[in-house]
Design an enzyme around this catalytic site. Structure first.
Site, PDB file in Angstrom:
ATOM      1  CB  VAL A   1      -0.969  -0.004   1.202  1.00  0.00           C
ATOM      2  CG1 VAL A   1      -1.644   1.343   1.382  1.00  0.00           C
ATOM      3  CG2 VAL A   1      -2.020  -1.096   1.009  1.00  0.00           C
TER       4      VAL A   1
ATOM      5  CE1 TYR B   1       8.027   7.147  12.562  1.00  0.00           C
ATOM      6  CE2 TYR B   1       9.608   5.605  13.489  1.00  0.00           C
ATOM      7  CZ  TYR B   1       8.379   5.856  12.909  1.00  0.00           C
ATOM      8  OH  TYR B   1       7.500   4.828  12.669  1.00  0.00           O
TER       9      TYR B   1
ATOM     10  NE  ARG C   1     -11.409  -3.066   4.911  1.00  0.00           N
ATOM     11  CZ  ARG C   1     -12.361  -3.560   4.119  1.00  0.00           C
ATOM     12  NH1 ARG C   1     -13.367  -4.248   4.626  1.00  0.00           N
ATOM     13  NH2 ARG C   1     -12.313  -3.364   2.810  1.00  0.00           N
TER      14      ARG C   1
ATOM     15  N   PRO D   1      -7.849  -2.000  11.245  1.00  0.00           N
ATOM     16  CG  PRO D   1      -9.120  -2.566  13.126  1.00  0.00           C
ATOM     17  CD  PRO D   1      -7.772  -2.737  12.526  1.00  0.00           C
TER      18      PRO D   1
ATOM     19  CB  ALA E   1     -13.891   4.842  -5.396  1.00  0.00           C
ATOM     20  NE  ARG E   2     -12.826  -1.422  -3.188  1.00  0.00           N
ATOM     21  CZ  ARG E   2     -12.090  -1.781  -2.142  1.00  0.00           C
ATOM     22  NH1 ARG E   2     -12.644  -1.888  -0.946  1.00  0.00           N
ATOM     23  NH2 ARG E   2     -10.813  -2.043  -2.277  1.00  0.00           N
TER      24      ARG E   2
ATOM     25  NE  ARG F   1     -19.484   8.926  -5.536  1.00  0.00           N
ATOM     26  CZ  ARG F   1     -19.117  10.147  -5.190  1.00  0.00           C
ATOM     27  NH1 ARG F   1     -18.157  10.766  -5.855  1.00  0.00           N
ATOM     28  NH2 ARG F   1     -19.695  10.761  -4.177  1.00  0.00           N
TER      29      ARG F   1
ATOM     30  CG  HIS G   1     -12.404   1.135   5.141  1.00  0.00           C
ATOM     31  ND1 HIS G   1     -12.808   0.959   3.842  1.00  0.00           N
ATOM     32  CD2 HIS G   1     -11.196   0.526   5.228  1.00  0.00           C
ATOM     33  CE1 HIS G   1     -11.899   0.276   3.176  1.00  0.00           C
ATOM     34  NE2 HIS G   1     -10.917   0.001   3.995  1.00  0.00           N
TER      35      HIS G   1
HETATM   36  P1  NAD Z   1       2.394  -4.953   3.668  1.00  0.00           P
HETATM   37  O1  NAD Z   1       2.632  -6.125   4.561  1.00  0.00           O
HETATM   38  O2  NAD Z   1       2.695  -5.098   2.221  1.00  0.00           O
HETATM   39  O3  NAD Z   1       3.229  -3.713   4.204  1.00  0.00           O
HETATM   40  C1  NAD Z   1       3.173  -3.285   5.522  1.00  0.00           C
HETATM   41  C2  NAD Z   1       4.488  -2.575   5.814  1.00  0.00           C
HETATM   42  O4  NAD Z   1       4.396  -1.992   7.126  1.00  0.00           O
HETATM   43  C3  NAD Z   1       5.704  -3.519   5.835  1.00  0.00           C
HETATM   44  O5  NAD Z   1       6.685  -3.038   4.930  1.00  0.00           O
HETATM   45  C4  NAD Z   1       6.183  -3.475   7.285  1.00  0.00           C
HETATM   46  O6  NAD Z   1       7.588  -3.595   7.416  1.00  0.00           O
HETATM   47  C5  NAD Z   1       5.683  -2.101   7.725  1.00  0.00           C
HETATM   48  N1  NAD Z   1       5.543  -1.976   9.172  1.00  0.00           N
HETATM   49  C6  NAD Z   1       4.886  -2.807  10.017  1.00  0.00           C
HETATM   50  N2  NAD Z   1       4.982  -2.350  11.277  1.00  0.00           N
HETATM   51  C7  NAD Z   1       5.697  -1.199  11.230  1.00  0.00           C
HETATM   52  C8  NAD Z   1       6.120  -0.279  12.205  1.00  0.00           C
HETATM   53  N3  NAD Z   1       5.817  -0.447  13.511  1.00  0.00           N
HETATM   54  N4  NAD Z   1       6.848   0.786  11.813  1.00  0.00           N
HETATM   55  C9  NAD Z   1       7.168   0.964  10.511  1.00  0.00           C
HETATM   56  N5  NAD Z   1       6.788   0.113   9.525  1.00  0.00           N
HETATM   57  C10 NAD Z   1       6.065  -0.962   9.892  1.00  0.00           C
HETATM   58  O7  NAD Z   1       0.877  -4.517   3.889  1.00  0.00           O
HETATM   59  P2  NAD Z   1       0.017  -3.586   2.920  1.00  0.00           P
HETATM   60  O8  NAD Z   1      -0.736  -4.442   1.957  1.00  0.00           O
HETATM   61  O9  NAD Z   1       0.879  -2.502   2.419  1.00  0.00           O
HETATM   62  O10 NAD Z   1      -1.091  -3.016   3.949  1.00  0.00           O
HETATM   63  C11 NAD Z   1      -0.740  -2.027   4.909  1.00  0.00           C
HETATM   64  C12 NAD Z   1      -1.986  -1.610   5.681  1.00  0.00           C
HETATM   65  O11 NAD Z   1      -2.890  -0.926   4.819  1.00  0.00           O
HETATM   66  C13 NAD Z   1      -2.778  -2.801   6.263  1.00  0.00           C
HETATM   67  O12 NAD Z   1      -3.238  -2.495   7.557  1.00  0.00           O
HETATM   68  C14 NAD Z   1      -3.952  -2.918   5.298  1.00  0.00           C
HETATM   69  O13 NAD Z   1      -5.070  -3.552   5.886  1.00  0.00           O
HETATM   70  C15 NAD Z   1      -4.192  -1.459   5.020  1.00  0.00           C
HETATM   71  N6  NAD Z   1      -5.048  -1.185   3.844  1.00  0.00           N
HETATM   72  C16 NAD Z   1      -5.941  -0.188   3.994  1.00  0.00           C
HETATM   73  C17 NAD Z   1      -6.796   0.118   2.956  1.00  0.00           C
HETATM   74  C18 NAD Z   1      -7.811   1.212   3.168  1.00  0.00           C
HETATM   75  O14 NAD Z   1      -8.733   1.385   2.370  1.00  0.00           O
HETATM   76  N7  NAD Z   1      -7.677   1.992   4.221  1.00  0.00           N
HETATM   77  C19 NAD Z   1      -6.714  -0.582   1.739  1.00  0.00           C
HETATM   78  C20 NAD Z   1      -5.758  -1.576   1.620  1.00  0.00           C
HETATM   79  C21 NAD Z   1      -4.919  -1.882   2.695  1.00  0.00           C
END
Ligand code: NAD
Length: 310
Positions: A11, A63, A86, A121, A150-151, A153, A175
């Protein structure tokens, strides 16, 4: 404009790509607890940037490197595996937000910074991040149901054969699995959805609407089954929210922010006006009695899960 992305997995990388392509930012810094991954992403994205807008992209080891960021996007944490919800990520990702927010806050200007939450979540993480950051709620914003909207629409656009740009229909609430489609307030152009369907002789009975709402709620599960994770939609949603803030656009977006205090504190998505100061107003949508009660139920689910982690 400098922005930081914390968490550069599937993401975070997609968000960086989409943000880079907006041309609104001059610098993007990437931090991930997996430094090798962050550096590799910065390299790859830097090469891509040479074909488009002039954006400086770098990975930072700690940081302190995010100092001077106007907006911090948090995309770190566990993602859903096939058949996981989630909410199944609740405890793991609460620990991630508890780790990240205090470190972010000692390195940003608390008077101006905006934090965008993507981690699921989503609504519970927005509540937690708001509490830990002590920032005004207006400046801790989750993409919320922007993606669900978006989905919706997209499905309606195919069904009605009209552009998504002409459809004003919102998904509100969590969400997640209890999200609510606001059919009552939906418009197409200047017409109510019902009037549009009558004029165009399109049948959209309750059974079809229920199927559409189910497809919206199920979209992430389908995508995860097919490609392991979701990233393009959320990348575009995050970049759209970012652009709305940077350009002070005052668009109405279904984002998630905290309202209320104490036992009434809750984050969920409602149509909200978003600009340079974050969320500046929340609009109460027109809802049927059934939609109102579904929204209350959605709020209770979010709050119950928040209470489990504090
Ligand atoms: P991913 O496993 O590909 O990547 C997660 C990254 O977070 C990894 O690179 C990991 O090293 C890093 N990470 C974990 N803990 C950390 C910390 N304490 N400090 C710094 N980095 C840290 O996962 P992803 O597919 O990229 O998903 C990431 C998040 O986004 C998930 O919670 C997923 O559910 C969420 N997501 C949200 C939406 C939305 O609509 N809001 C959509 C898709 C995914």
């Amino acid at each position: 404009m400098k922005i930081a992305i914390i968490g550069v997995g599937t993401v975070g990388s997609a968000v960086a790509t989409a943000v880079k392509n907006t041309g609104c930012v001059h610098e993007i810094v990437l931090f991930d607890r997996d430094g090798i991954r962050a550096r590799a992403a910065a390299e790859d994205l830097g090469h891509a940037a040479s074909f488009g807008f002039d954006v400086k992209i770098s990975a930072v080891n700690n940081y302190r490197g995010i100092r001077g960021s106007d907006i911090v996007i948090i995309a770190a944490g566990a993602n859903q595996k096939p058949s996981e919800t989630r909410m199944d990520l609740l405890n793991k990702n609460a620990d991630v937000i508890k780790d990240i927010i205090p470190r972010v806050m000692v390195n940003v200007d608390a008077k101006n910074v905006k934090i965008i939450i993507l981690t699921n979540p989503l609504d519970v993480m927005v509540m937690l991040a708001t509490k830990l950051s002590k920032l005004p709620a207006a400046r801790v914003i989750g993409t919320g149901t922007m993606l669900d909207t978006a989905r919706l629409r997209t499905i309606l656009s195919r069904q009605l054969d009209v552009s998504t740009q002409s459809i004003n229909a919102y998904v509100i609430g969590e969400h997640g699995d209890s999200s609510v489609v606001d059919w009552t307030a939906a418009t197409v152009g200047a017409l109510s959805l019902d009037d549009f369907c009558k004029q165009m002789k399109i049948s959209l009975p309750e059974t079809t609407r229920n199927t559409i709402a189910h497809r919206v709620r199920n979209a992430a599960y389908e995508i995860i089954r097919g490609r392991g994770a979701t990233w393009d939609g959320i990348g575009a949603a995050a970049a759209d929210l970012l652009r709305c803030i940077i350009n002070d656009e005052h668009r109405i977006l279904t984002v998630s922010t905290v309202t209320g205090t104490g036992n009434d504190m809750l984050a969920m998505s409602l149509p909200r006006i978003v600009g340079a100061n974050g969320v500046t107003a929340t609009l109460r949508p027109k809802l049927s009695a059934t939609e109102s009660s579904a929204l209350r139920r959605s709020g209770k689910i979010i709050r119950k899960h928040y209470d489990e982690i504090i």
